[in-house]
Motif scaffolding. Structure first.
Motif, short mmCIF file in Angstrom:
data_model
loop_
_atom_site.label_atom_id
_atom_site.label_comp_id
_atom_site.label_asym_id
_atom_site.label_seq_id
_atom_site.Cartn_x
_atom_site.Cartn_y
_atom_site.Cartn_z
N VAL A 138 42.27 85.71 43.35
CA VAL A 138 43.43 85.04 42.74
C VAL A 138 43.02 83.69 42.16
N HIS A 139 43.81 83.21 41.26
CA HIS A 139 43.63 81.88 40.64
C HIS A 139 42.24 81.70 40.02
N GLY A 140 41.69 82.76 39.44
CA GLY A 140 40.39 82.67 38.76
C GLY A 140 39.20 82.54 39.68
N GLU A 141 39.40 82.74 40.98
CA GLU A 141 38.28 82.64 41.91
C GLU A 141 37.34 83.83 41.73
N ASP A 142 36.11 83.65 42.20
CA ASP A 142 35.12 84.72 42.22
C ASP A 142 34.18 84.45 43.39
N THR A 143 33.06 85.16 43.48
CA THR A 143 32.17 84.96 44.63
C THR A 143 31.46 83.61 44.61
N THR A 144 31.54 82.88 43.50
CA THR A 144 30.97 81.54 43.44
C THR A 144 31.96 80.52 43.99
N SER A 145 33.22 80.60 43.55
CA SER A 145 34.23 79.63 43.99
C SER A 145 34.85 79.99 45.34
N ALA A 146 34.77 81.24 45.71
CA ALA A 146 35.24 81.68 47.03
C ALA A 146 34.11 82.50 47.65
N PRO A 147 33.03 81.83 48.07
CA PRO A 147 31.83 82.54 48.49
C PRO A 147 31.99 83.33 49.79
N TYR A 148 31.05 84.25 49.96
CA TYR A 148 30.97 85.00 51.22
C TYR A 148 30.83 84.02 52.37
N ILE A 149 31.36 84.40 53.53
CA ILE A 149 31.14 83.64 54.76
C ILE A 149 30.06 84.40 55.53
N VAL B 11 31.47 91.73 56.38
CA VAL B 11 31.66 91.02 55.10
C VAL B 11 32.96 90.22 55.22
N GLN B 12 32.88 88.90 54.96
CA GLN B 12 34.04 88.03 55.13
C GLN B 12 34.13 87.01 53.99
N PHE B 13 35.40 86.67 53.68
CA PHE B 13 35.71 85.61 52.73
C PHE B 13 36.83 84.77 53.33
N GLN B 14 36.83 83.48 53.05
CA GLN B 14 37.95 82.65 53.47
C GLN B 14 39.13 83.00 52.58
#
Length: 181
Positions: free
Chosen positions: A35-46, A75-78
């Motif tokens: 959402v909101h243009g996020e991707d794995t760079t702006s919402a990285p894996y934890i 596999v996790q993301f915040q």
């Protein structure tokens, strides 16, 4: 109190295909749901866990459809939950051309002549893509002609596992009032 639920990311194994006898292609996945243009760079894996793709298909697996499984263990993301969506690997039949060979000369006599064979050397593989460990299991060749001229020879009951067989456009050819079968 206000509760904000995690958004869902779907990891989808990309459907792909190959020809029988070829190595498996690279297996890939896509991610949807940021959402909101996020991707794995702006919402990285934890952590270090990443998706793992696998299929039971091998180089010599028969033509058919095989699942591509995507494993998201750890596999996790915040702010996101993760959901797997498996894909499909389709193994297509390999092309193979079989051509009947002209073996008999029959001179026109007004009678119906038929010809049929089911053994080599009455046929040949043309530009063979037959793999080393495979064999032609069954070929039945037939044709009929009453007058001099050119006639198609039909290939029937051709059995070659894992192959798409075409008949090589075989013909009987007119040669001085006779034809070849």
């Amino acid at each position: 109190s206000l509760t904000v639920a995690a958004a869902t990311l779907t990891f989808t194994a990309v459907d792909t295909f190959k020809m029988y006898g070829e190595a498996n292609p690279p297996l890939r996945y896509t991610i949807t749901g940021f959402v909101h243009g996020e991707d794995t760079t702006s919402a990285p894996y934890i952590g270090s866990a990443r998706p793992v793709l696998a299929t039971g298909a091998e180089t010599t697996s028969p033509a058919g459809t095989y699942p591509i499984n995507i494993d998201l263990t750890d596999v996790q993301f915040q702010n996101y939950s993760v959901v797997p969506q498996n894909g499909t690997l389709k193994i297509n039949r390999r092309p193979l051309t079989i051509q009947a060979l002209s073996v008999d000369h029959i001179t026109y006599d007004g009678a119906q002549h038929t010809w049929q064979e089911s053994e080599a050397p009455h046929y040949q593989l043309v530009e063979s893509d037959l793999l080393e460990h495979d064999t032609v299991t069954s070929v039945f060749i037939a044709g009929a002609r009453t007058i001099a001229g050119v006639t198609q020879i039909e290939l029937n009951n051709v059995l070659v596992n894992h192959y798409e067989v075409n008949d090589g456009d075989t013909t009987w050819t007119d040669v001085t009032q006779s034809y070849e079968m």
